[in-house]
Design an enzyme around this catalytic site. Sequence first.
Site, PDB file in Angstrom:
ATOM      1  CG  PHE A  12      -1.756   1.209   1.409  1.00 25.09           C
ATOM      2  CD1 PHE A  12      -2.509   1.729   0.365  1.00 25.09           C
ATOM      3  CD2 PHE A  12      -1.804   1.853   2.633  1.00 25.09           C
ATOM      4  CE1 PHE A  12      -3.285   2.875   0.534  1.00 25.09           C
ATOM      5  CE2 PHE A  12      -2.574   2.983   2.824  1.00 25.09           C
ATOM      6  CZ  PHE A  12      -3.308   3.495   1.772  1.00 25.09           C
TER       7      PHE A  12
ATOM      8  CB  SER B  70       4.284   0.880  14.015  1.00 29.01           C
ATOM      9  OG  SER B  70       2.988   1.077  14.550  1.00 29.01           O
TER      10      SER B  70
ATOM     11  CE1 TYR C 156       3.473  -3.842  12.534  1.00 32.92           C
ATOM     12  CE2 TYR C 156       2.219  -2.301  13.885  1.00 32.92           C
ATOM     13  CZ  TYR C 156       2.966  -2.567  12.748  1.00 32.92           C
ATOM     14  OH  TYR C 156       3.225  -1.575  11.840  1.00 32.92           O
TER      15      TYR C 156
ATOM     16  CE  LYS D 224       6.602  -2.444  11.508  1.00 38.55           C
ATOM     17  NZ  LYS D 224       7.306  -2.179  10.241  1.00 38.55           N
TER      18      LYS D 224
ATOM     19  CB  VAL E 113      -1.298   6.422   1.882  1.00 33.64           C
ATOM     20  CG1 VAL E 113      -2.259   6.913   0.798  1.00 33.64           C
ATOM     21  CG2 VAL E 113      -0.201   5.546   1.298  1.00 33.64           C
TER      22      VAL E 113
END
Length: 342
Positions: free
Chosen positions: A24, A121, A144, A148, A212
């Site tokens: 993405f 993140s 997650y 990270k 984005v």
Amino acid sequence: MLKSHDGLVNDDILKVNVVGGAGFIGSRLCKRFARGGVDFFITDKNISVEFGSKTKVADVTNLEMLKDAIRDNSIIINLAAEHRDDVFPLSLYDDVNVLGARNLCTSATEGGATKIIFTSSVAVYGFAPLGTDESGEIAPFNDYGRTKWEAEQVYKNWQAEDPQKRTLVIIRPTVVFGERNRGNVYNLLRQITSGKFLMVGDGLNRKSMAYVENVAAFLQYSLDFKPGIHIYNYIDKPDFTMNALVAHVNKLLGRSAEIKFRLPYSIGLLIGSGFDLVAKITGKKFPISAIRVKKFCANSVYESAIEATGFVPPVPLMEAIEKTVRFEFIEDHKGEQVFYSE
């Protein structure tokens, strides 16, 4: 060729290897590179739909494949990650995010790369206090966020091996949304536009968001950063309350901004836990879970030092939300590529 901060084109610039460039954010970034004349190629386990001829197929968990894909002396942008809430087995987080970081650093060293840009993140902060900036306490609440953070340490160790020559940029985005993404923000917008949205909690919790195109623009901007370690949260301001976000989307659709139905948080959490139990028994995946209810109702407001770099996001947040709503729920874009994430 790469563009410098003042928009001029610099000669004698290295190629950019976008690891995870078929995803993405990567697809959006590569479009910017293509428009701006940046010399780039893609390393991904999937072939890019739009830049297939520039794609080298490799999985970050496979060191030999990755070594072959990392060309001499390129700038590396690593967007590859395991990030969904429903990953199974959980070891995939460590395999992709941590082992992948080690493999990439090994490949970078052997390939002569001296600059790595890594998308981490804000999940490394866990359920962070309001206004957490880059100095915030590291307290991830899931695998997650943990992996990270561990990956960040791998990259820091790589940079420390040759600190006068190596550049490490760590970017910690908040939830990223935009056209063609099928993550949590899309699911929220879809529920609102369907007219069946049910607010869980009082809706006063605020959410930091990142569009984005703006994230891709900052990734491109960071190509010029000098040797050292540069760590930035990425957030587009202002931070909307859930009430304000829902009201704004309803206005875009020509509806009343009033939120008529609300579900107490305790009941929402109980329902999410029920779906978790059913998912565990049946092996099926559901859009509702306890962790998603917690994330929806939690405040997630972050601050960033990015402004000090001189970077200006190309798209204001309100405009970004409007562009996404129009693209996904008003215009017809059936058959176009979409991306699935959280």
